[in-house]
Design a protein around this motif. Structure first.
Motif, PDB file in Angstrom:
ATOM      1  N   CYS A 185       0.854  -1.188   0.000  1.00  0.00           N
ATOM      2  CA  CYS A 185       0.000   0.000   0.000  1.00  0.00           C
ATOM      3  C   CYS A 185       0.895   1.245   0.000  1.00  0.00           C
ATOM      4  O   CYS A 185       2.126   1.143   0.041  1.00  0.00           O
ATOM      5  N   ARG A 244       1.417   3.358   2.320  1.00  0.00           N
ATOM      6  CA  ARG A 244       2.156   3.481   3.581  1.00  0.00           C
ATOM      7  C   ARG A 244       3.320   2.472   3.629  1.00  0.00           C
ATOM      8  O   ARG A 244       4.327   2.711   4.286  1.00  0.00           O
ATOM      9  N   CYS A 245       3.201   1.329   2.946  1.00  0.00           N
ATOM     10  CA  CYS A 245       4.318   0.374   2.854  1.00  0.00           C
ATOM     11  C   CYS A 245       5.502   1.024   2.137  1.00  0.00           C
ATOM     12  O   CYS A 245       6.658   0.776   2.475  1.00  0.00           O
ATOM     13  N   CYS A 283       3.568  -2.754   8.321  1.00  0.00           N
ATOM     14  CA  CYS A 283       2.951  -1.504   7.821  1.00  0.00           C
ATOM     15  C   CYS A 283       1.802  -1.133   8.761  1.00  0.00           C
ATOM     16  O   CYS A 283       0.934  -1.959   9.035  1.00  0.00           O
ATOM     17  N   CYS A 340      -1.754  -1.550   6.274  1.00  0.00           N
ATOM     18  CA  CYS A 340      -2.230  -2.847   5.791  1.00  0.00           C
ATOM     19  C   CYS A 340      -1.706  -4.008   6.623  1.00  0.00           C
ATOM     20  O   CYS A 340      -2.283  -5.092   6.582  1.00  0.00           O
TER      21      CYS A 340
END
Ligand SMILES: [Zn+2]
Length: 360
Positions: free
Chosen positions: A187, A189-190, A262, A265
């Motif tokens: 995602c 944010r990853c 993360c 997710c």
């Protein structure tokens, strides 16, 4: 007569038959083996959400509308200005002169070239109070925003509700995009755990932007949306794609699988969706303007507000907004009482103008 019909009768029967109207309008797309008649029907049966109808968003909206995506929810907080026209190909000089909200202007123009699809324009600032409602019933979300705060909000909402979304950004001659399928791919944010610190990264208002990079990023985003909507996921590019149309660089980076640690997710924490108290204020980067969104949205009666303000400055009203000019400041008030105050970058000045003229 048997099966022998005149050409005129044949054309008439085709026009009256909605199926063949579809076949005619989308014939070149149906011929394309990646889509076909079945894929076209899937596009017609879909709803896409476009968040931000500026350069990227209006290009996405035009392409998806022409492709026949049946319902387009178009969300934007702003109105058209002359400086948009160099790259925001959906809009016209009269949109800028009338300060048409971008969501409404986009929907109006779409109706002129594809009246068979539905548009759902919304003039709102996307924040934690509305993002989950906005993505409801949407098959895909396209990023047309210009800031990381909104992208993290989209990422949180889409991962939480398992909606695919397509990140995209462009500045100068550089662009980037990535397709996010919650829990199947990394995602946002990853890949970017934190937003780049404010003022460290170039923005469209400091570094400018040229139209070709908009078209490149939007084209890849729209192609990915079409693959998702027609369920051709094996064709997705599965990377963080970067382009620079001036320096002639094209790169694909493998973002890897979803990260176990993360926050979004992996750990399922959706921090940006939590409510905040008080009015939400934002500096509109490089525009010498500040936006104030009231914590409790109100319904503004434009006529009575106009009457109150006419004694102290110049007032103009259309169906969607009220514009008020006093001295060096210009206040644009939307129906939900959100306001954009132009002529200052000072939060305190904007707050006091808001309190003085709009009331709060
Ligand atoms: Zn993640």
């Amino acid at each position: 007569m048997g099966g022998c019909r005149s050409a005129e009768e044949l054309v008439k029967s085709q026009i009256e038959n909605p199926k063949s109207k579809i076949a005619e309008r989308y014939s070149r797309q149906i011929l394309f083996t990646g889509i076909g008649a079945e894929g076209q029907q899937r596009l017609i049966d879909s709803r896409a959400l476009i968040i931000g109808c500026g350069a990227l968003g209006s290009a996405q909206a035009e392409a998806l509308a022409r492709a026949g995506v049946g319902r387009l929810r178009l969300v934007d907080r702003d109105f058209v200005e002359t400086s948009n026209l160099q790259r925001q190909t959906m809009f016209t000089e009269s949109d800028a002169a009338e300060r048409m909200p971008k969501a409404i202007a986009a929907a109006n123009h779409i109706r002129e070239f594809n009246s068979e699809i539905e548009t759902e324009p919304e003039i709102v600032d996307v924040n934690n109070s509305n993002i989950e409602r906005l993505i409801e019933d949407c098959d895909v979300v396209l990023d047309g925003t210009d800031n990381f705060a909104t992208r993290y909000l989209i990422n949180d909402a889409c991962v939480k509700h398992q909606v695919n979304w397509i990140y995209g950004a462009a500045v100068g001659s550089y662009g980037v995009t990535m397709t996010i399928r919650p829990h199947q791919t990394a995602c946002l944010r990853c890949v970017f755990e934190e937003a780049p610190p404010a003022a460290s990264a170039p923005t469209c208002d400091t570094a400018g932007v040229i139209m070709p990079i908009i078209n490149v990023v939007a084209a890849v985003q729209v192609s990915e949306a079409m693959k998702l909507l027609t369920e051709r996921t094996e064709e997705l590019h599965q990377s963080l794609m970067q382009f620079d149309v001036w320096r002639n660089e094209w790169r694909k980076i493998n973002p890897g699988p979803p990260a176990i640690d993360c926050p979004t997710c992996g750990l399922g924490r959706f921090d940006t969706l939590k409510s905040t108290a008080g009015n939400i204020e934002a500096v509109l980067c490089g525009r010498n303007a500040i936006q104030i969104s009231p914590s409790v949205p109100a319904r503004v009666d434009f006529q009575s507000l106009a009457e109150r303000l006419r004694g102290v400055g110049e007032v103009k009203v259309n169906d969607y907004l009220l514009r008020f000019r006093t001295g060096e400041y210009e206040l644009t008030v939307f129906q939900d009482a959100r306001s954009i105050i132009r002529g200052t970058n000072e939060m305190n000045t904007a707050r006091s103008l808001y309190a003085k003229y709009i009331g709060n």
